[in-house]
Structures are given as C-alpha cells and as structure tokens.
Design a protein around this motif. Sequence first.
Motif, PDB file in Angstrom:
ATOM      1  N   LEU A 191       0.844  -1.194   0.000  1.00  0.00           N
ATOM      2  CA  LEU A 191       0.000   0.000   0.000  1.00  0.00           C
ATOM      3  C   LEU A 191       0.881   1.246   0.000  1.00  0.00           C
ATOM      4  O   LEU A 191       0.612   2.235  -0.687  1.00  0.00           O
ATOM      5  N   ASP A 192       1.983   1.179   0.755  1.00  0.00           N
ATOM      6  CA  ASP A 192       2.915   2.310   0.812  1.00  0.00           C
ATOM      7  C   ASP A 192       3.626   2.509  -0.526  1.00  0.00           C
ATOM      8  O   ASP A 192       3.909   3.656  -0.913  1.00  0.00           O
ATOM      9  N   VAL A 193       3.902   1.412  -1.240  1.00  0.00           N
ATOM     10  CA  VAL A 193       4.500   1.534  -2.581  1.00  0.00           C
ATOM     11  C   VAL A 193       3.568   2.350  -3.478  1.00  0.00           C
ATOM     12  O   VAL A 193       3.979   3.339  -4.104  1.00  0.00           O
ATOM     13  N   LEU A 194       2.305   1.971  -3.511  1.00  0.00           N
ATOM     14  CA  LEU A 194       1.343   2.649  -4.379  1.00  0.00           C
ATOM     15  C   LEU A 194       1.124   4.096  -3.932  1.00  0.00           C
ATOM     16  O   LEU A 194       1.038   5.015  -4.758  1.00  0.00           O
ATOM     17  N   TRP A 195       1.072   4.317  -2.627  1.00  0.00           N
ATOM     18  CA  TRP A 195       0.835   5.669  -2.095  1.00  0.00           C
ATOM     19  C   TRP A 195       2.013   6.586  -2.418  1.00  0.00           C
ATOM     20  O   TRP A 195       1.853   7.720  -2.871  1.00  0.00           O
ATOM     21  N   THR A 196       3.225   6.042  -2.247  1.00  0.00           N
ATOM     22  CA  THR A 196       4.443   6.827  -2.503  1.00  0.00           C
ATOM     23  C   THR A 196       4.542   7.225  -3.970  1.00  0.00           C
ATOM     24  O   THR A 196       4.994   8.327  -4.300  1.00  0.00           O
ATOM     25  N   MET A 197       4.111   6.332  -4.852  1.00  0.00           N
ATOM     26  CA  MET A 197       4.133   6.661  -6.280  1.00  0.00           C
ATOM     27  C   MET A 197       3.297   7.911  -6.538  1.00  0.00           C
ATOM     28  O   MET A 197       3.717   8.834  -7.233  1.00  0.00           O
ATOM     29  N   LEU A 198       2.110   7.962  -5.927  1.00  0.00           N
ATOM     30  CA  LEU A 198       1.247   9.131  -6.163  1.00  0.00           C
ATOM     31  C   LEU A 198       1.804  10.376  -5.466  1.00  0.00           C
ATOM     32  O   LEU A 198       1.678  11.490  -5.977  1.00  0.00           O
ATOM     33  N   ASP A 199       2.465  10.209  -4.310  1.00  0.00           N
ATOM     34  CA  ASP A 199       3.138  11.366  -3.684  1.00  0.00           C
ATOM     35  C   ASP A 199       4.121  11.998  -4.666  1.00  0.00           C
ATOM     36  O   ASP A 199       4.176  13.217  -4.844  1.00  0.00           O
ATOM     37  N   ALA A 200       4.906  11.139  -5.323  1.00  0.00           N
ATOM     38  CA  ALA A 200       5.947  11.618  -6.241  1.00  0.00           C
ATOM     39  C   ALA A 200       5.332  12.269  -7.479  1.00  0.00           C
ATOM     40  O   ALA A 200       5.798  13.317  -7.953  1.00  0.00           O
ATOM     41  N   VAL A 201       4.259  11.651  -7.993  1.00  0.00           N
ATOM     42  CA  VAL A 201       3.613  12.210  -9.190  1.00  0.00           C
ATOM     43  C   VAL A 201       2.943  13.545  -8.845  1.00  0.00           C
ATOM     44  O   VAL A 201       3.058  14.535  -9.584  1.00  0.00           O
ATOM     45  N   GLU A 202       2.266  13.586  -7.696  1.00  0.00           N
ATOM     46  CA  GLU A 202       1.598  14.828  -7.261  1.00  0.00           C
ATOM     47  C   GLU A 202       2.602  15.968  -7.136  1.00  0.00           C
ATOM     48  O   GLU A 202       2.364  17.099  -7.576  1.00  0.00           O
ATOM     49  N   ARG A 203       3.770  15.641  -6.581  1.00  0.00           N
ATOM     50  CA  ARG A 203       4.791  16.690  -6.369  1.00  0.00           C
ATOM     51  C   ARG A 203       5.403  17.136  -7.690  1.00  0.00           C
ATOM     52  O   ARG A 203       5.761  18.307  -7.878  1.00  0.00           O
ATOM     53  N   ALA A 204       5.495  16.218  -8.632  1.00  0.00           N
ATOM     54  CA  ALA A 204       6.159  16.529  -9.914  1.00  0.00           C
ATOM     55  C   ALA A 204       5.301  17.391 -10.832  1.00  0.00           C
ATOM     56  O   ALA A 204       5.832  18.137 -11.663  1.00  0.00           O
ATOM     57  N   TYR A 205       3.962  17.291 -10.678  1.00  0.00           N
ATOM     58  CA  TYR A 205       3.084  17.963 -11.638  1.00  0.00           C
ATOM     59  C   TYR A 205       2.096  18.901 -10.933  1.00  0.00           C
ATOM     60  O   TYR A 205       0.877  18.701 -11.020  1.00  0.00           O
ATOM     61  N   PRO A 206       2.600  19.930 -10.232  1.00  0.00           N
ATOM     62  CA  PRO A 206       1.701  20.888  -9.579  1.00  0.00           C
ATOM     63  C   PRO A 206       0.917  21.680 -10.621  1.00  0.00           C
ATOM     64  O   PRO A 206       1.356  21.810 -11.776  1.00  0.00           O
ATOM     65  N   ASP A 207      -0.196  22.263 -10.210  1.00  0.00           N
ATOM     66  CA  ASP A 207      -1.048  22.994 -11.153  1.00  0.00           C
ATOM     67  C   ASP A 207      -0.283  24.114 -11.858  1.00  0.00           C
ATOM     68  O   ASP A 207      -0.560  24.425 -13.017  1.00  0.00           O
ATOM     69  N   ASP A 208       0.672  24.702 -11.149  1.00  0.00           N
ATOM     70  CA  ASP A 208       1.377  25.877 -11.725  1.00  0.00           C
ATOM     71  C   ASP A 208       2.713  25.489 -12.356  1.00  0.00           C
ATOM     72  O   ASP A 208       3.588  26.347 -12.550  1.00  0.00           O
ATOM     73  N   LEU A 209       2.877  24.212 -12.714  1.00  0.00           N
ATOM     74  CA  LEU A 209       4.146  23.789 -13.336  1.00  0.00           C
ATOM     75  C   LEU A 209       4.387  24.613 -14.599  1.00  0.00           C
ATOM     76  O   LEU A 209       3.467  24.806 -15.418  1.00  0.00           O
ATOM     77  N   ALA A 210       5.604  25.098 -14.753  1.00  0.00           N
ATOM     78  CA  ALA A 210       5.933  25.928 -15.934  1.00  0.00           C
ATOM     79  C   ALA A 210       5.605  25.158 -17.218  1.00  0.00           C
ATOM     80  O   ALA A 210       5.866  23.947 -17.319  1.00  0.00           O
ATOM     81  N   GLU A 211       5.046  25.845 -18.149  1.00  0.00           N
ATOM     82  CA  GLU A 211       4.573  25.267 -19.422  1.00  0.00           C
ATOM     83  C   GLU A 211       5.644  24.370 -20.055  1.00  0.00           C
ATOM     84  O   GLU A 211       5.385  23.230 -20.455  1.00  0.00           O
ATOM     85  N   GLU A 212       6.868  24.870 -20.052  1.00  0.00           N
ATOM     86  CA  GLU A 212       7.925  24.136 -20.785  1.00  0.00           C
ATOM     87  C   GLU A 212       8.331  22.832 -20.088  1.00  0.00           C
ATOM     88  O   GLU A 212       8.996  21.982 -20.667  1.00  0.00           O
ATOM     89  N   LEU A 213       7.883  22.685 -18.817  1.00  0.00           N
ATOM     90  CA  LEU A 213       8.241  21.465 -18.076  1.00  0.00           C
ATOM     91  C   LEU A 213       7.120  20.432 -18.118  1.00  0.00           C
ATOM     92  O   LEU A 213       7.254  19.340 -17.585  1.00  0.00           O
ATOM     93  N   ARG A 214       6.000  20.784 -18.753  1.00  0.00           N
ATOM     94  CA  ARG A 214       4.832  19.906 -18.740  1.00  0.00           C
ATOM     95  C   ARG A 214       4.949  18.789 -19.781  1.00  0.00           C
ATOM     96  O   ARG A 214       5.343  19.070 -20.908  1.00  0.00           O
ATOM     97  N   PRO A 215       4.643  17.551 -19.375  1.00  0.00           N
ATOM     98  CA  PRO A 215       4.684  16.448 -20.358  1.00  0.00           C
ATOM     99  C   PRO A 215       3.536  16.561 -21.362  1.00  0.00           C
ATOM    100  O   PRO A 215       2.504  17.160 -21.084  1.00  0.00           O
TER     101      PRO A 215
END
Length: 251
Positions: free
Chosen positions: A227-251
Amino acid sequence: MNAALPPAVAKELPWPADEFEARLRARESGYHIHHAFNRRLNSGALAPFQVRGWVANRFYYQQAIPMKDAAVMSNCDDRETRRRWALRLLDHDGHDDFEGANAGGIEVWTQLGLAVGLTREDLWSQRHVQPGVRFAVDAYVNFARRSCWQEGVISSLTEMFAPKIHADRLAGWPSHYPWIDASGLAYFRNRIPLAQRDVEHGLEVAHSWCDTRTRQDRALAILQFKLDVLWTMLDAVERAYPDDLAEELRP
Ligand code: AHQ
C-alpha cells in the motif's frame, strides 16, 4: 479472543480465516484510491499534462510487474502455483502473435499513453519517471526477489481493492476527460476480471500460508508495505506535476 485460554496464549492463536481476511480487507483505508492526487484524477480536476504525467509514471509500474511476477516464480518450487502464476506474466507481456487481444497489458497501457497525448517513446524511454516512483517500484520488485514466494504472492493483494479504482476511471473519465479517446481506457476494463482472478489465487495462498498469528501479522505488514509503494508513487507524481508547473516542463 478465546476466553478459556490465558491471554498470553490466546493472543498467539491465529485468527479464524474470516477474521484474518477481514483484517486484510480493512487495510483498504490506506489504498491509493484515497490519495488526494487520485481523487483529483478521478474527479476530472486534473489538466491534461497532469494526466499525462500520471500515465507515463504508472507505465514504469506496469512494465515492472512481469519482472516482479517472474521473481515470485523464480522462488516458487510448486508447479501448480507456477502454472497459475505464469498467466500473470502473459497478461502483461502478451502471448502467441502479441497482436490485438494477445498484445498484453503493457502494450494496452501504451495505447492509453497514446490516447492521452504521449508518444510510445515518452513511455518506453522512461524520461518522465520520477525518482520516488522508480524507487517505490524497484522496492516492490526487490521485495519479490528476496522474499519466499508465498510472501511475494501476498504482496499482490492490494488488488483486492483495484476493481473499484478501475471502475471509477471507466465511469468518470469519458465525461471528465472527453479529450481522451475512449479506446485508451481498455486497460482499466480488461484489468477488472484479471484482478478478481488474481486476488482469488492470492487469498488462497495467504490463507494456507498464514497458519500462525505471526504469519498473519506478517501478511498484514506486507500488505501495508505494498500500500505504501502505491501511495508513494502518487506522492511523487503529485509533487512533480503541480497545477502551476511551468509550461515548458509539462509532459
Ligand atoms: O494494473 C495493475 C496491475 O496489473 C497489478 C498487478 C498487481 C500486483 O501484482 O501487485 N497489482 C496491480 C495493480 C494494477 N493497477 C493499479 C491501479 O490503480 O490501476 C492497482 C494495482 C494494485 O492494486 O496492486
């Protein structure tokens, strides 16, 4: 609790099977369906770049599953179990002509990637994979490599809770994310019956292996690790793609 026995003895007795399984299922409260990022994803609150970031990072998990399953197999001396477990590898890697329905889940996840606007190379290059995702997934694979096969099987039991999260996506994404071609959701649809089949096998193993309270407690700890593996994955994704991520850094 068995009242006739001294407390020190009674607390070491294994729980009855139904109580043990209920305790496993009670860990649903820690499943990543409840993570803030997943709640936003499945409620339509995310921008396309954030959905793309999630798909690209989850691809790293999907492509690791057959290696995890092969690790479980490599530790398994029971042919009957290997015969059933081998189906999991084929489900993800495909079989026969590897076309269409034989292509396997990793290929179907690739179709999801294309449907959200990623390229095949975006996924297979792993260029978007966040360190926290890589470390969590690798921890899961390494757990399977160094554990007895029974504990490896038990770690897959987070899929007890998976049909709901797949159903949420199928129910919500078409209206929340009309820009995603509906064919891209095939992975979620395909996975539901497979998850149910796999959980049936996983619980059989858990019940037969966990014949002592110590092993039952260990099974709960293993489930919490996953459960912690799955939760940690989303922690990392959430942190990587904040709403205000600079346009040029967006996938
Ligand atoms: O697509 C998923 C999948 O193939 C698997 C295999 C299984 C395992 O062996 O640990 N777990 C799992 C899961 C998949 N999808 C996740 C999701 O949220 O889409 C859920 C995940 C799981 O619950 O373990």
